[in-house]
Design an enzyme around this catalytic site. Structure first.
Site, PDB file in Angstrom:
ATOM      1  N   ASP A  44       0.370   3.385  24.709  1.00 32.34           N
ATOM      2  CA  ASP A  44       1.505   2.752  23.852  1.00 32.34           C
ATOM      3  C   ASP A  44       2.565   2.700  24.930  1.00 32.34           C
ATOM      4  O   ASP A  44       2.597   2.988  26.169  1.00 32.34           O
ATOM      5  CB  ASP A  44       1.879   3.975  22.911  1.00 32.34           C
ATOM      6  N   ARG A  45       3.830   1.942  24.526  1.00 33.99           N
ATOM      7  CA  ARG A  45       4.821   1.870  25.497  1.00 33.99           C
ATOM      8  C   ARG A  45       6.057   2.611  25.275  1.00 33.99           C
ATOM      9  O   ARG A  45       6.232   3.662  26.066  1.00 33.99           O
ATOM     10  CB  ARG A  45       5.390   0.196  25.453  1.00 33.99           C
ATOM     11  N   ASP A  46       6.824   2.572  24.332  1.00 34.25           N
ATOM     12  CA  ASP A  46       8.023   3.032  23.846  1.00 34.25           C
ATOM     13  C   ASP A  46       7.764   4.541  23.562  1.00 34.25           C
ATOM     14  O   ASP A  46       7.130   4.983  22.627  1.00 34.25           O
ATOM     15  CB  ASP A  46       8.579   2.578  22.666  1.00 34.25           C
ATOM     16  N   GLY A  54      14.855   3.367  20.754  1.00 32.55           N
ATOM     17  CA  GLY A  54      15.037   2.605  19.460  1.00 32.55           C
ATOM     18  C   GLY A  54      15.114   1.047  19.755  1.00 32.55           C
ATOM     19  O   GLY A  54      16.011   0.627  19.871  1.00 32.55           O
ATOM     20  N   GLN A  88       5.982  -3.665  17.535  1.00 31.83           N
ATOM     21  CA  GLN A  88       7.370  -4.086  17.746  1.00 31.83           C
ATOM     22  C   GLN A  88       8.023  -4.607  16.454  1.00 31.83           C
ATOM     23  O   GLN A  88       8.167  -5.731  16.332  1.00 31.83           O
ATOM     24  CB  GLN A  88       7.285  -5.129  18.894  1.00 31.83           C
ATOM     25  N   SER A  89       8.007  -3.722  15.429  1.00 32.80           N
ATOM     26  CA  SER A  89       8.694  -4.061  14.130  1.00 32.80           C
ATOM     27  C   SER A  89      10.043  -4.381  14.194  1.00 32.80           C
ATOM     28  O   SER A  89      10.450  -5.069  13.272  1.00 32.80           O
ATOM     29  CB  SER A  89       8.447  -2.887  13.166  1.00 32.80           C
ATOM     30  N   CYS A 142      -2.978  -5.253  12.175  1.00 28.85           N
ATOM     31  CA  CYS A 142      -2.926  -5.154  13.705  1.00 28.85           C
ATOM     32  C   CYS A 142      -1.894  -3.852  13.986  1.00 28.85           C
ATOM     33  O   CYS A 142      -1.922  -3.539  15.308  1.00 28.85           O
ATOM     34  CB  CYS A 142      -2.551  -6.427  14.468  1.00 28.85           C
TER      35      CYS A 142
END
Length: 168
Positions: A44-46, A54, A88-89, A142
């Site tokens: 994962d990234r964040d 955020g 990336q919502s 996804c």
């Protein structure tokens, strides 16, 4: 689904069959898979590679997590292919655009390259069921922890994926 094709162009859409590379994320959500003579790690990234402040899209908010570079180097030096899968919502919710995402992404990749880290693939989901952008406001397959990012990209299946769920 989003990915980067061979020319480095960003592709967005549901079941967009773009191929391979360039983004990385997390270390607290690690999935190791192997087949033959190589190993892959899905990150994962964040909140794992970079601080999660955020809806990460502004370069001035970019901050690597302490120890992430060293851990990624160790994995890479040990022969692991590094692949990033990221929700990336903020795109679907209208907090930032694909262009802003791309700018942040390029900074992320450039920073990792400066530290000698090669990312072998980056895939992200821009969807969210409560999004404000109609074309991205869906309950997709996804979005992690669902397996759609892996299933929709044939190049990821090449890495031989065992069932795994987790985020951070």
């Amino acid at each position: 689904v989003c990915g980067y094709n061979e020319s480095g162009r960003l592709g967005l859409g549901h079941n967009n069959n773009v191929n391979i590379p360039i983004k990385i994320s997390g270390l607290s959500d690690i999935s190791l898979v192997s087949r033959g003579h190589y190993h892959s790690i899905f990150l994962d990234r964040d909140g794992t590679i970079i601080q999660d402040k955020g809806y990460m899209h502004m370069v001035e908010d970019f901050e690597l997590i302490h120890g992430a570079v060293e851990a990624l180097k160790k994995l890479s030096d040990s022969g692991f292919k590094l692949i990033v899968l990221s929700n990336q919502s903020g795109i679907a919710k209208g907090h930032f655009t694909e262009i802003e995402y791309e700018r942040f992404h390029q900074h992320f990749i450039s920073t990792l390259i400066e530290h000698g880290i090669k990312i072998d693939g980056v895939y992200m989901c821009p969807h969210h069921p409560l999004g404000s952008r109609e074309n991205l406001s869906i309950d997709c397959t996804c979005r992690k922890p669902k397996a759609g990012l892996i299933v929709l990209f044939p190049s990821l299946l090449y890495h031989y994926v065992e069932p795994y769920q987790g985020d951070r």
